[in-house]
Design an enzyme around this catalytic site. Structure first.
Site, PDB file in Angstrom:
ATOM      1  N   GLU A 442       5.044   7.948  10.792  1.00 46.91           N
ATOM      2  CA  GLU A 442       3.663   8.369  10.440  1.00 46.91           C
ATOM      3  C   GLU A 442       3.383   8.166   8.955  1.00 46.91           C
ATOM      4  OE1 GLU A 442       1.347   8.754  12.261  1.00 46.91           O
ATOM      5  OE2 GLU A 442       2.438   9.031  14.129  1.00 46.91           O
TER       6      GLU A 442
HETATM    7  C1  FAD Z   1      12.240   6.829  15.953  1.00 44.88           C
HETATM    8  C2  FAD Z   1      11.040   6.078  15.458  1.00 44.88           C
HETATM    9  C3  FAD Z   1       9.824   6.247  16.108  1.00 44.88           C
HETATM   10  C4  FAD Z   1       8.707   5.521  15.684  1.00 44.88           C
HETATM   11  N1  FAD Z   1       7.530   5.621  16.400  1.00 44.88           N
HETATM   12  C5  FAD Z   1       6.518   4.760  16.109  1.00 44.88           C
HETATM   13  C6  FAD Z   1       5.366   4.675  16.953  1.00 44.88           C
HETATM   14  O1  FAD Z   1       5.240   5.410  17.938  1.00 44.88           O
HETATM   15  N2  FAD Z   1       4.413   3.755  16.661  1.00 44.88           N
HETATM   16  C7  FAD Z   1       4.523   2.922  15.584  1.00 44.88           C
HETATM   17  O2  FAD Z   1       3.639   2.106  15.382  1.00 44.88           O
HETATM   18  N3  FAD Z   1       5.594   2.976  14.746  1.00 44.88           N
HETATM   19  C8  FAD Z   1       6.590   3.876  14.993  1.00 44.88           C
HETATM   20  N4  FAD Z   1       7.692   3.920  14.185  1.00 44.88           N
HETATM   21  C9  FAD Z   1       7.739   3.085  12.986  1.00 44.88           C
HETATM   22  C10 FAD Z   1       7.536   3.900  11.714  1.00 44.88           C
HETATM   23  O3  FAD Z   1       6.223   4.355  11.634  1.00 44.88           O
HETATM   24  C11 FAD Z   1       7.929   2.970  10.524  1.00 44.88           C
HETATM   25  O4  FAD Z   1       9.346   2.855  10.569  1.00 44.88           O
HETATM   26  C12 FAD Z   1       7.458   3.508   9.206  1.00 44.88           C
HETATM   27  O5  FAD Z   1       6.052   3.427   9.109  1.00 44.88           O
HETATM   28  C13 FAD Z   1       8.060   2.750   8.007  1.00 44.88           C
HETATM   29  O6  FAD Z   1       7.949   1.373   8.172  1.00 44.88           O
HETATM   30  P1  FAD Z   1       9.247   0.461   8.005  1.00 44.88           P
HETATM   31  O7  FAD Z   1      10.317   1.038   8.845  1.00 44.88           O
HETATM   32  O8  FAD Z   1       8.871  -0.937   8.238  1.00 44.88           O
HETATM   33  O9  FAD Z   1       9.687   0.655   6.492  1.00 44.88           O
HETATM   34  P2  FAD Z   1       9.092  -0.143   5.236  1.00 44.88           P
HETATM   35  O10 FAD Z   1       7.613  -0.157   5.283  1.00 44.88           O
HETATM   36  O11 FAD Z   1       9.797  -1.438   5.125  1.00 44.88           O
HETATM   37  O12 FAD Z   1       9.533   0.811   4.049  1.00 44.88           O
HETATM   38  C14 FAD Z   1      10.862   0.839   3.511  1.00 44.88           C
HETATM   39  C15 FAD Z   1      10.871   1.713   2.258  1.00 44.88           C
HETATM   40  O13 FAD Z   1       9.981   1.146   1.275  1.00 44.88           O
HETATM   41  C16 FAD Z   1       8.994   2.094   0.899  1.00 44.88           C
HETATM   42  N5  FAD Z   1       7.718   1.396   0.683  1.00 44.88           N
HETATM   43  C17 FAD Z   1       7.124   0.503   1.479  1.00 44.88           C
HETATM   44  N6  FAD Z   1       5.967   0.087   0.936  1.00 44.88           N
HETATM   45  C18 FAD Z   1       5.814   0.736  -0.233  1.00 44.88           C
HETATM   46  C19 FAD Z   1       4.814   0.777  -1.258  1.00 44.88           C
HETATM   47  N7  FAD Z   1       3.711   0.033  -1.170  1.00 44.88           N
HETATM   48  N8  FAD Z   1       5.013   1.578  -2.316  1.00 44.88           N
HETATM   49  C20 FAD Z   1       6.106   2.356  -2.395  1.00 44.88           C
HETATM   50  N9  FAD Z   1       7.074   2.381  -1.474  1.00 44.88           N
HETATM   51  C21 FAD Z   1       6.935   1.590  -0.394  1.00 44.88           C
HETATM   52  C22 FAD Z   1       8.914   3.085   2.049  1.00 44.88           C
HETATM   53  O14 FAD Z   1       8.441   4.347   1.616  1.00 44.88           O
HETATM   54  C23 FAD Z   1      10.359   3.129   2.512  1.00 44.88           C
HETATM   55  O15 FAD Z   1      11.081   4.034   1.728  1.00 44.88           O
HETATM   56  C24 FAD Z   1       8.807   4.657  14.565  1.00 44.88           C
HETATM   57  C25 FAD Z   1      10.027   4.521  13.895  1.00 44.88           C
HETATM   58  C26 FAD Z   1      11.139   5.195  14.350  1.00 44.88           C
HETATM   59  C27 FAD Z   1      12.453   4.960  13.660  1.00 44.88           C
END
Ligand code: FAD
Length: 598
Positions: A442
């Site tokens: 989220e």
């Molecule tokens: C168990 C689980 C359930 C989930 N359920 C859903 C779901 O139902 N629907 C759905 O759509 N998604 C879902 N997700 C996905 C989840 O919302 C994402 O994992 C999350 O939004 C982070 O995206 P990412 O994993 O690609 O990390 P990234 O976006 O790659 O981020 C990696 C790190 O970089 C930081 N970062 C990224 N961009 C910036 C920025 N501009 N400035 C500063 N810091 C930054 C982040 O804070 C984080 O620490 C789920 C994930 C899991 C593991």
């Protein structure tokens, strides 16, 4: 084995004495939400959580979900528990009566969320997402879609999902590649892969309604070119006037993730292949529509932090009362037999930290949730706007601060259990594994902090912030001359002064250089979270003081509240100073080492 009893006395104290939930029936449409009705609903929620959901928490974690050729099986007992959950009306608490809902306040739903999550966080992922899907359809879809889908989501026979994430796009939704092309019949054909989709496939309901972000052929690049679509697993069919799942749509679960925790909640890779889709809201305005879902979901994720923290605290307390170890440092028992570890100052420090954080976090969550109802229903537009401002400001704080707190409290529960906390059988380490994700999904807590500092603070040149600063200011002025309130008011006044100074300084620095705001964001969110909870604890302390007396149980309840308030203000609120000092340190120290020099 862990235990859980819904803390109904604590919940009632916050609802009635602190946030004023007794006024809910004055809001149009909530006339039925009297204190007695709310009490009865929460007592039933406690029963559901304690007797149906909680007994499946550890077994669900141990068994996990199983994927087999597009089909996902949830752990034993989960489908039956979901059937009871839906039959009990828990999927329709806030849904509108015209769609089969009970029309109860959003605040009550958040309290129910807390209670159910404490029992079994993994289970609650399914109804939680359905609730978000319901809201997005209600606010953005046309009447045909509403009439078809909302009754099914409300009675729980169909569940919902939120499909944003793709392999190359998580926090940055502008990178979405899923595509939707218009078909001749007014629907769309949607293709693409979504990953990490909670409850994308399962065996708990007869149909699944996916809300999917995708691009139309003429879409502009970035987040301005994203539209929201509704894609059912089975296309709805009508039979004898009743709607049922019809032919299979072009959407398939291609696998589930093996995760650190939340094993009983399936996290699915979803393959959309020319799936029949319906546009929800206007073309290219999907982000706006999805934010409806995400804002509710962000508050609900905050409740996950709180709900798990409550269970962790209860179990740590029970263990600390039972585990004899060590002798008291003073008094006659110094050379005698071992005493329960709750006697030791360091264990007491941990228990007080857990208790003060949980109860303070609860006050913050319910206070914010009450304003959700006021923002939606108050007859005075100015009151609605003010409440909306408070919710907008505090949503990232509730999400991030309460999930951080959930992690910290669950971790302290392991510490109180010593080595037994690290052993799987006791069930404590599961709480740490389960709650960890709440700081990530989220919108990560880092993204929440950026939202707070980059978007919410500057809005209307600080208009949103006034909704928190003004009540704190008024409270401090009211009690400034009261020596009996000094133990609560003095530490709050100091921390609030620091927050005000930091806010001005940071706003000026961020105007000159946005990196200053970004580098300060995490600490600012923590600072605001601590001070706001400090304010709520100071109020709770004075309320408890005013209610001193009554039966022995009441007197002890209020005396303990007052002492916990003093603990928060004297032992936890000082953390706010460290965050203020870190912000004053500026961005240079954060950014000085170039990426290649690490
Ligand atoms: C168990 C689980 C359930 C989930 N359920 C859903 C779901 O139902 N629907 C759905 O759509 N998604 C879902 N997700 C996905 C989840 O919302 C994402 O994992 C999350 O939004 C982070 O995206 P990412 O994993 O690609 O990390 P990234 O976006 O790659 O981020 C990696 C790190 O970089 C930081 N970062 C990224 N961009 C910036 C920025 N501009 N400035 C500063 N810091 C930054 C982040 O804070 C984080 O620490 C789920 C994930 C899991 C593991």
């Amino acid at each position: 084995m862990t235990t859980y009893r819904a803390p109904l006395d604590d919940i009632r104290f916050v609802l009635r004495d602190v946030v004023g939930a007794d006024q809910l029936p004055n809001l149009p449409g909530l006339e039925e939400a009297t204190p007695d009705v709310i009490d009865a609903v929460l007592a039933e929620a406690a029963r559901m959580s304690e007797t149906v959901l909680f007994p499946l928490n550890q077994s669900g974690d141990a068994e996990g979900c199983v994927y087999d050729n597009g089909v996902v099986r949830t752990p034993a007992g989960f489908p039956e528990a979901y059937a009871k959950y839906a039959a009990g009306g828990w999927t329709s608490v806030t849904a509108e009566p015209r769609y089969g809902g009970q029309g109860l306040p959003g605040l009550v739903n958040f309290v129910i969320d807390e209670i159910m999550i404490s029992g079994n966080m993994a289970f609650t992922a399914v109804p939680g997402l359905s609730h978000g899907a319901y809201n997005a359809i209600l606010q953005h879809a046309d009447d045909d879609l509403k009439d078809l889908y909302l009754p099914k989501l409300s009675d729980g026979t169909w569940t919902g999902t939120m499909c944003l994430t793709e392999p190359q796009c998580g926090s940055d939704l502008g990178l979405i590649r899923a595509k939707a092309a218009p078909a001749d019949d007014g629907t769309y054909r949607l293709s693409g892969t979504k990953i990490f989709i909670t409850a994308g496939e399962h065996d708990m309901a007869e149909n699944i309604v996916h809300l999917v972000l995708a691009r139309l052929p003429d879409a502009p690049a970035g987040t301005r070119g994203i539209s929201l679509f509704l894609v059912p697993k089975f296309l709805p069919a009508e039979e004898n006037g009743a709607v049922r799942p019809g032919p299979r749509n072009g959407v398939l679960c291609a696998g589930i993730e093996h995760k650190m925790g939340l094993h009983a909640s399936p996290t699915c890779t979803m393959a959309f292949n020319d799936a029949t889709a319906w546009l929800v809201g206007a073309p290219h305005k999907g982000m706006r529509a999805m934010f409806t879902m995400m804002n509710v979901a962000r508050l609900a994720v905050g409740m996950q932090g709180l709900g798990v923290a409550e269970t962790a605290y209860q179990n740590a307390l029970a263990y600390a009362r039972e585990r004899p170890q060590g002798r008291p440092l003073t008094g006659t028992g110094a050379n005698g037999s071992a005493v329960p570890i709750i006697e030791h100052a360091d264990v007491r420090r941990m228990l007080m930290t857990m208790k003060a954080q949980v109860e303070g976090g609860r006050a913050l969550a319910y206070w914010t949730a009450l304003h959700v109802d006021v923002a939606m229903r108050h007859p005075d537009p100015a009151q609605r706007q003010a409440a909306d401002d408070l919710v907008a400001l505090m949503t990232p704080v509730v999400k991030a601060h309460l999930t951080d707190l959930g992690q910290e409290v669950a971790d302290l529960a392991i510490q109180v259990h010593g080595g037994y906390g690290y052993i799987r059988d006791t069930g404590i380490e599961q709480l740490v594994r389960d709650v960890r994700i709440a700081r990530i999904y989220e919108g990560t807590n880092g993204i929440q902090a950026l939202d707070l500092v980059g978007r919410k603070l500057p809005e209307g040149t600080g208009r949103l912030l006034r909704q928190v600063f003004h009540p704190i200011d008024a409270f401090l002025s009211q009690h400034a001359e009261d020596p009996a309130a000094a133990s609560l008011v003095t530490p709050l006044a100091k921390a609030f002064g620091r927050l005000q100074r930091v806010t001005v300084g940071m706003a000026q620095a961020a105007l000159a250089d946005p990196t200053e705001g970004a580098a300060a964001a995490h600490d600012y969110l923590k600072l605001l979270g601590h001070v706001t909870i400090g304010y709520l604890w100071a109020r709770m302390g004075l309320i408890a003081k005013a209610k001193a007396g009554g039966s022995d149980a009441e007197a002890r309840f209020h005396d303990t509240k007052l002492k916990t308030a003093e603990f928060y203000l004297q032992r936890i609120l000082p953390h706010a100073s460290a965050h203020a000092a870190a912000i004053a340190g500026g961005a240079t120290a954060v950014m000085a080492v170039e990426p290649e020099a690490f």
